[in-house]
Design a protein around this motif. Structure first.
Motif, mmCIF file in Angstrom:
data_model
loop_
_atom_site.group_PDB
_atom_site.id
_atom_site.type_symbol
_atom_site.label_atom_id
_atom_site.label_comp_id
_atom_site.label_asym_id
_atom_site.label_seq_id
_atom_site.Cartn_x
_atom_site.Cartn_y
_atom_site.Cartn_z
ATOM 1 N N PRO A 9 1.118 -1.048 -0.159
ATOM 2 C CA PRO A 9 -0.087 -0.152 -0.235
ATOM 3 C C PRO A 9 1.008 0.968 0.098
ATOM 4 O O PRO A 9 0.531 2.499 -0.612
ATOM 5 N N SER A 10 2.147 1.473 0.946
ATOM 6 C CA SER A 10 2.908 2.891 0.683
ATOM 7 C C SER A 10 3.385 2.882 -0.699
ATOM 8 O O SER A 10 3.260 4.289 -1.117
ATOM 9 N N MET A 11 3.275 2.083 -1.747
ATOM 10 C CA MET A 11 3.560 2.456 -3.109
ATOM 11 C C MET A 11 1.991 2.060 -3.876
ATOM 12 O O MET A 11 1.462 2.629 -5.143
ATOM 13 N N GLY A 12 1.089 1.550 -3.395
ATOM 14 C CA GLY A 12 0.005 0.477 -3.301
ATOM 15 C C GLY A 12 -1.434 2.072 -3.886
ATOM 16 O O GLY A 12 -2.330 2.174 -5.312
ATOM 17 N N ALA A 13 -1.225 2.237 -2.749
ATOM 18 C CA ALA A 13 -2.671 3.300 -2.641
ATOM 19 C C ALA A 13 -2.747 3.998 -3.642
ATOM 20 O O ALA A 13 -3.587 4.815 -4.227
ATOM 21 N N PRO A 14 -1.645 5.896 -4.218
ATOM 22 C CA PRO A 14 -2.099 5.793 -4.395
ATOM 23 C C PRO A 14 -2.722 6.187 -6.206
ATOM 24 O O PRO A 14 -2.899 6.239 -6.960
ATOM 25 N N ILE A 15 -1.382 4.787 -7.023
ATOM 26 C CA ILE A 15 -2.214 3.891 -7.992
ATOM 27 C C ILE A 15 -3.266 3.262 -7.794
ATOM 28 O O ILE A 15 -4.160 3.455 -9.227
ATOM 29 N N VAL A 16 -3.639 3.193 -6.734
ATOM 30 C CA VAL A 16 -5.325 2.616 -6.602
ATOM 31 C C VAL A 16 -6.602 4.068 -6.471
ATOM 32 O O VAL A 16 -7.239 3.923 -8.192
ATOM 33 N N ASP A 17 -5.784 4.784 -6.244
ATOM 34 C CA ASP A 17 -6.338 5.921 -5.943
ATOM 35 C C ASP A 17 -6.706 6.700 -7.749
ATOM 36 O O ASP A 17 -7.577 7.043 -8.154
ATOM 37 N N ALA A 18 -5.507 6.618 -8.258
ATOM 38 C CA ALA A 18 -5.820 7.230 -9.637
ATOM 39 C C ALA A 18 -6.260 6.492 -10.395
ATOM 40 O O ALA A 18 -7.375 6.585 -11.542
ATOM 41 N N LEU A 19 -5.969 4.870 -10.582
ATOM 42 C CA LEU A 19 -7.047 3.808 -11.407
ATOM 43 C C LEU A 19 -8.550 4.771 -11.252
ATOM 44 O O LEU A 19 -9.038 4.100 -12.379
ATOM 45 N N ARG A 20 -8.790 4.247 -10.036
ATOM 46 C CA ARG A 20 -10.511 4.147 -9.708
ATOM 47 C C ARG A 20 -10.982 5.689 -10.301
ATOM 48 O O ARG A 20 -11.728 6.375 -10.777
ATOM 49 N N ALA A 21 -9.727 7.058 -10.333
ATOM 50 C CA ALA A 21 -10.533 8.635 -10.798
ATOM 51 C C ALA A 21 -10.486 7.889 -12.160
ATOM 52 O O ALA A 21 -11.480 9.289 -12.661
ATOM 53 N N LEU A 22 -9.725 7.768 -12.579
ATOM 54 C CA LEU A 22 -9.406 7.731 -14.455
ATOM 55 C C LEU A 22 -10.522 6.115 -14.480
ATOM 56 O O LEU A 22 -10.813 6.833 -16.027
ATOM 57 N N ALA A 23 -10.352 5.806 -14.219
ATOM 58 C CA ALA A 23 -11.391 5.261 -14.831
ATOM 59 C C ALA A 23 -12.546 4.385 -13.408
ATOM 60 O O ALA A 23 -12.692 3.043 -13.075
ATOM 61 N N PRO A 24 -13.877 5.220 -13.348
ATOM 62 C CA PRO A 24 -14.605 4.309 -12.717
ATOM 63 C C PRO A 24 -15.061 3.483 -12.900
ATOM 64 O O PRO A 24 -15.803 3.275 -12.017
ATOM 65 N N ASP A 25 -15.397 3.224 -13.950
ATOM 66 C CA ASP A 25 -16.334 1.776 -14.861
ATOM 67 C C ASP A 25 -15.279 1.027 -14.472
ATOM 68 O O ASP A 25 -16.125 -0.374 -14.876
ATOM 69 N N VAL A 26 -13.967 1.017 -13.824
ATOM 70 C CA VAL A 26 -13.150 -0.248 -14.461
ATOM 71 C C VAL A 26 -13.121 -0.534 -12.760
ATOM 72 O O VAL A 26 -12.846 0.165 -11.686
ATOM 73 N N GLN A 27 -13.080 -1.815 -12.680
ATOM 74 C CA GLN A 27 -13.454 -2.300 -11.089
ATOM 75 C C GLN A 27 -11.725 -3.372 -10.923
ATOM 76 O O GLN A 27 -10.995 -3.027 -11.552
ATOM 77 N N VAL A 28 -11.546 -1.850 -9.479
ATOM 78 C CA VAL A 28 -9.987 -2.336 -9.057
ATOM 79 C C VAL A 28 -9.762 -2.869 -8.124
ATOM 80 O O VAL A 28 -10.852 -2.450 -6.933
ATOM 81 N N TRP A 29 -9.210 -3.748 -7.319
ATOM 82 C CA TRP A 29 -8.724 -4.459 -6.170
ATOM 83 C C TRP A 29 -7.511 -3.942 -5.136
ATOM 84 O O TRP A 29 -6.478 -3.865 -6.436
ATOM 85 N N ALA A 30 -7.784 -3.526 -4.268
ATOM 86 C CA ALA A 30 -6.018 -3.029 -3.299
ATOM 87 C C ALA A 30 -5.910 -4.113 -2.722
ATOM 88 O O ALA A 30 -4.252 -3.871 -2.876
ATOM 89 N N HIS A 31 -6.259 -5.115 -2.461
ATOM 90 C CA HIS A 31 -5.419 -6.481 -2.080
ATOM 91 C C HIS A 31 -6.309 -7.261 -2.368
ATOM 92 O O HIS A 31 -7.066 -7.947 -3.082
ATOM 93 N N ARG A 32 -4.987 -8.406 -2.607
ATOM 94 C CA ARG A 32 -5.177 -9.781 -2.768
ATOM 95 C C ARG A 32 -6.795 -10.213 -1.760
ATOM 96 O O ARG A 32 -7.401 -10.897 -2.807
ATOM 97 N N ASP A 33 -6.901 -10.020 -0.744
ATOM 98 C CA ASP A 33 -7.775 -10.338 -0.013
ATOM 99 C C ASP A 33 -9.317 -10.194 -0.445
ATOM 100 O O ASP A 33 -10.739 -11.221 -0.598
ATOM 101 N N GLU A 34 -9.743 -9.273 -1.718
ATOM 102 C CA GLU A 34 -10.929 -8.254 -1.750
ATOM 103 C C GLU A 34 -11.300 -8.955 -2.784
ATOM 104 O O GLU A 34 -12.208 -8.779 -3.700
ATOM 105 N N ALA A 35 -9.968 -9.378 -4.309
ATOM 106 C CA ALA A 35 -10.456 -9.783 -5.825
ATOM 107 C C ALA A 35 -10.474 -11.461 -5.659
ATOM 108 O O ALA A 35 -9.978 -11.924 -4.987
ATOM 109 N N PRO A 36 -11.863 -11.173 -6.412
ATOM 110 C CA PRO A 36 -12.259 -12.790 -6.382
ATOM 111 C C PRO A 36 -11.505 -13.253 -8.086
ATOM 112 O O PRO A 36 -11.172 -12.804 -8.214
#
Ligand code: NAP
Length: 309
Positions: A9-36
């Protein structure tokens, strides 16, 4: 279906935020345990443990948030044929060029000496070393190496470069192959390493190769630490064959207490900061490749997995 950001998360969190801001229609998971597992179509990762990739049967794209992919390709169970894309960030090229130009000028314009003179209250003028006496050799003429070459030429250094395949680049002397490496090393007063880490480039810079540099040469590494046999480099600095080194990358990051690079009077060490990937660029390039993948279009910035870069 969507993207799993499998990065601390120290490096991944800003990337997750950027992905979600750029493509709200794309599913993005920030952790392995959240992702089916069956929903993960693309993964962003810097390095991976064995067993992770085979757990995602629908994975069709692996993206590195960096220019170098050595850590990612080191995973032993990379599925054959899985496309691997890296991030190519023009802003990083600018930052690396600034680092190389800055450290080179610090050395050739003797800025440390003048800083010491100031502290001692000395107003002592010295002749400026002629640019022509500072021949620069760049190992690697890819995205980084070519940009660095232009920046070094812009501040007056004559520049030559070395790459795996032979190249013709206007205004630049180019070399390739083992003989080309020898030629480049023996004519480089400043050597810059901008190579990717592969089995061929690991330990490339050792006592034998670095001894080919002219006496008092300066070495700048913005590639990867494992390309340098550090003890042998430090020995050449101690023996006075090399004048100094600027090392942005080390074999061990961070170096353990007791590592000889700490406090070495001729080594200038920085904590892998020559360039930092922008989360926005990483996200944009990953999303563009996902779009291309879904549309059946050619992917961008693909890595040749067998070549290792
Ligand atoms: P690139 O575009 O893939 O270019 C790699 C260059 O290295 C190419 O010119 C390639 O030759 C040459 N090369 C590869 N293997 C070689 C070999 N065995 N012998 C001779 N030349 C060889 O990569 P890039 O984007 O310029 O990035 C280079 C590296 O810089 C990255 O892999 C990373 O390790 C490092 N980097 C560091 C930082 C930092 O902050 N310190 C930031 C970004 C990148 P060909 O042209 O013949 O293929």
């Amino acid at each position: 279906m969507g993207i799993l950001v499998n990065i601390h998360p120290s490096m991944g969190a800003p990337i997750v935020d950027a992905l979600r801001a750029l493509a709200p229609d794309v599913q993005v998971w920030a952790h392995r345990d959240e992702a089916p597992a069956t929903e993960v179509e693309a993964m962003l990762a810097w390095s991976l443990k064995p067993g992770v990739l085979p757990a995602y049967p629908q994975l069709k794209l692996l993206c590195a948030p960096s220019a170098g992919v050595d850590k990612l390709l080191a995973v032993p169970d990379l599925p054959v044929g899985l496309p691997v894309a890296r991030t190519v960030d023009p802003q990083q090229h600018v930052e690396i060029a600034q680092y190389v130009v800055g450290t080179a000028l610090r050395h050739t314009r003797e800025l440390d000496l003048f800083a010491r003179q100031q502290q001692a209250g000395d107003w002592l003028r010295r002749p400026v070393r002629a640019s022509a006496d500072c021949r620069v050799g760049i190992l690697g003429l890819g995205e980084v190496g070519r940009f660095v070459a232009g920046a070094m030429q812009a501040v007056g250094y004559p520049v030559a470069g070395w790459s795996r395949s032979s190249k013709s680049i206007a205004g630049l002397a180019t070399h390739s192959g083992a003989e080309g490496l020898q030629q480049l090393l023996s004519t480089s007063d400043i050597l810059v390493c901008a190579l990717p880490l592969t089995p061929e480039t690991r330990d490339l810079l050792n006592r034998r190769t670095l001894s080919l540099l002219p006496r008092d040469a300066y070495f700048i590494n913005v590639g990867r630490g494992e390309q340098v046999v550090e003890d042998e480099l430090l020995a050449l600095l101690d023996e006075g064959h090399l004048a100094g080194a600027a090392l942005d990358v080390l074999r061990e990051e961070p170096p353990q207490p007791g590592n000889k690079v700490w406090g070495h009077p001729k080594a200038f060490v920085t904590p892998h900061i020559a360039a930092q990937a922008s989360a926005d660029t990483v996200a944009r390039q990953c999303l563009e490749n996902l779009r291309r993948l879904r549309a059946g279009e050619p992917l961008l910035n693909l890595v040749d997995v067998t070549r290792g870069y």
